[in-house]
Scaffold this active site. Sequence first.
Site, mmCIF file in Angstrom:
data_model
loop_
_atom_site.group_PDB
_atom_site.id
_atom_site.type_symbol
_atom_site.label_atom_id
_atom_site.label_comp_id
_atom_site.label_asym_id
_atom_site.label_seq_id
_atom_site.Cartn_x
_atom_site.Cartn_y
_atom_site.Cartn_z
ATOM 1 N N GLY A 72 35.569 66.469 85.635
ATOM 2 C CA GLY A 72 35.854 65.599 86.768
ATOM 3 C C GLY A 72 34.667 64.795 87.235
ATOM 4 O O GLY A 72 34.801 63.615 87.590
ATOM 5 N N GLN A 179 41.683 68.195 91.975
ATOM 6 C CA GLN A 179 42.229 69.377 92.645
ATOM 7 C C GLN A 179 43.748 69.369 92.697
ATOM 8 O O GLN A 179 44.378 70.426 92.754
ATOM 9 C CB GLN A 179 41.665 69.481 94.065
ATOM 10 C CG GLN A 179 41.866 70.832 94.717
ATOM 11 C CD GLN A 179 41.216 71.972 93.935
ATOM 12 O OE1 GLN A 179 41.900 72.862 93.438
ATOM 13 N NE2 GLN A 179 39.902 71.929 93.797
ATOM 14 N N THR A 237 30.211 62.685 70.239
ATOM 15 C CA THR A 237 31.266 63.341 69.468
ATOM 16 C C THR A 237 32.244 64.037 70.412
ATOM 17 O O THR A 237 31.834 64.754 71.323
ATOM 18 C CB THR A 237 30.648 64.384 68.507
ATOM 19 O OG1 THR A 237 29.740 63.711 67.629
ATOM 20 C CG2 THR A 237 31.727 65.080 67.696
ATOM 21 N N CYS A 327 30.557 73.348 94.091
ATOM 22 C CA CYS A 327 29.334 72.624 93.744
ATOM 23 C C CYS A 327 28.281 72.743 94.844
ATOM 24 O O CYS A 327 27.116 72.422 94.626
ATOM 25 C CB CYS A 327 29.649 71.156 93.484
ATOM 26 S SG CYS A 327 30.874 70.921 92.195
#
Length: 382
Positions: A72, A179, A237, A327
Amino acid sequence: MNTPIYLDHAASTPTDPRVLERMLPIFTGRFGNPSSIHAFGRDAQAALTEARDKTAAFFGVRSRQLIFTSGGTESDNLAILGMGAAKEYRGHVITTQIEHHAVLHACQRLEQLGTAVTYLPVDHTGRVSAEAVREAIRPDTYLITIMYGNNEVGTLQPIAEIGAIAREMGIPFHCDAVQALGTEEIKPEELSVDMMSFSGHKIGGPKGIGALYCSEKMKLVPQLYGGLQERGKRAGTENLPGIVGFAAALEFALADLPEKRRKLENIRSRMLEELSNLLPAETVIINGNTDYRLPHILNVSFPGVSSESLLMNLDLGGVAASSGSACTSGSLELSHVLKAMQLPEAVLHSAVRFSFAESTTEEEIIRAAEICATSVRRIRKE
């Protein structure tokens, strides 16, 4: 010894065993680089294409409109900073005061680079007014970025109304739906959203994988430089096991949304009922909107008890909860979301977030509520 109780699913969910089962053959058998032209690469590319097509179908969008990212945060940054770079950081952006830090800090970076940013206030339930968005629009506004559902209090924003305003005014609209994914029916184009961010580990998928839906009308400047993966929008990648896992997680998480929402609502209601039975009603205060909210989040304050002390007591009792965003949970700073809601100091300093999954049992809820109530009484010295 009692088994620990995990009530922090808004921060991260355990990987669904069925998702892991889909991922394992990619690690061991389809390990080629999707950009390689030999048979191993072609086989990996086929798996990537299949996962992309499945993921796009869940959102009702075209496969080429999906950009796979690391999660996110990267999706938010690519949308916000990618648009800013395309505009040479000249102009104006609208957001809200209660966004995830992945959005807020990206907007602060835009300000450092020369963009003007308006941070709209919210009401005491954490909801922004669509008309406030309209009134904030300037001739040079080049982006509106507002989350779908708040990760701390669960309040849902009027995304369809804001999308209609943005479309009417010809302004790109980005929505952080990290969320909300897994509990809400999300179709970006029906909501008039031009860019939308997602993450896998919130819905039973692995960590380190996410996606950005990006309308082909958007001109994004890449934020990573290297190869031409993801239609030149995100070099590197592809995380093929993660992408396959994300597609599988969507399949299982969205299989029966009405029934899933019913279960989550019942779990949330039972937790609140137990807390209200064990503690005086006036000492258990719900934060957030009662009508427009996510079904799996319960943010509640216990005035007279500090969030930090209560979370420590819950942890010692074997209950995992949170004070808000994962966070920032290691920080002692007060929640920027609750401050933006202008809640009373006693409510602001005593908030705890419980978040649930379908697998959360009644026994776990009853025991967690008892541990919480006992901790509250202990801290209050009742």
